[in-house]
Scaffold this active site. Structure first.
Site, mmCIF file in Angstrom:
data_model
loop_
_atom_site.group_PDB
_atom_site.id
_atom_site.type_symbol
_atom_site.label_atom_id
_atom_site.label_comp_id
_atom_site.label_asym_id
_atom_site.label_seq_id
_atom_site.Cartn_x
_atom_site.Cartn_y
_atom_site.Cartn_z
ATOM 1 N N GLY A 1 0.783 -1.245 0.000
ATOM 2 C CA GLY A 1 0.000 0.000 0.000
ATOM 3 C C GLY A 1 0.805 1.280 0.000
ATOM 4 O O GLY A 1 0.272 2.352 0.257
ATOM 5 N N SER B 1 4.667 -1.336 -5.497
ATOM 6 C CA SER B 1 4.320 -2.500 -6.317
ATOM 7 C C SER B 1 4.406 -3.836 -5.600
ATOM 8 O O SER B 1 4.952 -4.804 -6.143
ATOM 9 C CB SER B 1 5.194 -2.557 -7.569
ATOM 10 O OG SER B 1 4.827 -1.552 -8.447
ATOM 11 N N ASP C 1 4.645 -1.560 -13.627
ATOM 12 C CA ASP C 1 5.023 -2.265 -12.400
ATOM 13 C C ASP C 1 5.573 -3.662 -12.688
ATOM 14 O O ASP C 1 6.605 -4.056 -12.165
ATOM 15 C CB ASP C 1 3.812 -2.395 -11.457
ATOM 16 C CG ASP C 1 3.199 -1.046 -11.137
ATOM 17 O OD1 ASP C 1 3.867 -0.022 -11.345
ATOM 18 O OD2 ASP C 1 2.033 -1.022 -10.691
#
Ligand code: GLA
Length: 353
Positions: A112, A116, A162
């Site tokens: 969070g 990633s 990502d």
């Protein structure tokens, strides 16, 4: 912390890992077919995989202390399991059969913060499945499968940044990536510089609704400009005829792509830092994905000696800031910045220094 053997009562057959990533420049450009510049962070996610003794998959997250059993017909899962199962499903979708497996997940990638953790989990899982089953796909294909798992099973219509970063970047270099052609180049960090990442302590909120909204605004802007994607426009003046909101969104993407391309020509740490500062201003004012806490943290960085530049990193709406600092000064700078930031009543913490 528990290990595979304690959970599954057998030894795993394979082990695989993947790092988290921090994006240095090129934010909200990947779904516009643009350019990005991430690097890997030292924190990694590791999976241990073995064959399941029955007809179900079993997943265990050591960090969450959570156990999930998956029936072969399962379609919807929650939490970490949806990423792991999503990877299994996309591998099946391209024609390989995956027998029931036990997967043990452990990770030091913070969840969070915009580093990633989900892509690291996808890439680690896919690497593990690839070696367990001898699957023939390469690291680029693997990143694409990870992205599909994220889109189809985690419900985030993300770009390829990502998963490509977690699959292909290392901690010693910057990875320049053209997200349309997937052409890439490994670049050295600017001479005499290293990075610091600090979490703002503010969890990302509105991240998925705000993200999807920005995405459709960009698509609308591209359509009105008559191009396939905003990547096809390089002159910021070209947006002057767009309605106000779309003009701001498009201007961010265009100037951000130009900033990444400027790095390709080889820039000093000073110039790189200025590009990061400009990126933050653009994300704050034109793209409107910053929040007051991120602006405050960036401001503290930017006014600290030995800092070349700083910006929010990742999707925004909370999460972390990245700064480029004088080599050898990362620990001292991060400590000073964090103290000042937390004295203002925040609960930030250091992620990379
Ligand atoms: C998230 C998405 C990426 C990218 C960034 C913003 O991390 O997953 O694809 O769009 O936001 O640059």
């Amino acid at each position: 912390m528990m290990d595979y053997k304690q959970i599954f009562n057998a030894a795993p057959d394979v082990q695989a890992s993947a790092p988290g990533r921090v994006n240095l420049l090129g934010e909200h450009t990947d779904y516009n077919d643009g350019f990005v510049l991430p690097t890997a962070i030292p924190q990694q996610t590791t999976v241990h995989i073995g064959y399941s003794p029955n007809d179900r998959h079993h997943f265990y997250s050591a960090n969450l202390e959570e156990w999930v059993d998956v029936n072969p017909e399962e379609t919807e899962l929650k939490g970490f399991a949806k990423y792991v199962y999503g990877c299994i499903r996309v591998v099946e979708t391209i024609g390989y059969s995956v027998p029931p497996v036990n997967i043990f997940v452990s990770s030091s990638v913070p969840i969070g913060s915009g580093l990633s953790s989900s892509a690291a989990l996808e890439v680690a899982t896919l690497r593990g499945l690839r070696s367990l089953l001898g699957l023939p796909f390469d690291d680029v294909k693997l990143a694409q499968l990870g992205q599909q798992a994220e889109i189809q099973y985690a419900g985030v219509s993300c770009g390829i940044l990502d998963q490509m970063a977690c699959s292909l970047a290392d901690t010693e270099h910057m990875l320049f990536l053209d997200t349309r052609t997937l052409k890439r180049q490994i670049l050295p960090f600017p001479t005499g510089a290293e990075i610091v990442v600090i979490d703002s302590g503010v969890a990302r909120s509105l991240a998925s609704s705000g993200y999807n909204q920005r995405r459709s605004e960009c698509e609308a802007a591209a359509q009105q400009l008559g191009v396939r994607a905003l990547r096809d426009v390089s002159d910021p003046q070209a947006v002057s005829q767009l309605p106000n909101l779309l003009r701001k969104r498009a201007r961010h993407v265009i100037t951000e792509n130009n900033r990444v391309l400027q790095v390709l020509s080889g820039v000093s740490a000073e110039v790189f830092g200025q590009l990061m500062n400009a990126s933050h201003a653009s994300l704050r004012d034109d793209y409107e994905v910053s929040i007051p806490a991120l602006d405050e943290l960036v401001d503290i960085f930017q006014n600290m000696p030995d800092v070349f530049g700083a910006r929010l990193t990742g999707a925004g709406f909370g999460g972390a800031c990245v700064a480029l600092v004088t080599a050898g000064k990362a620990k001292a700078v991060s400590k000073q910045v964090l103290t000042k930031y937390n004295q203002a009543g925040h609960k930030g913490h250091i992620l990379v220094d």
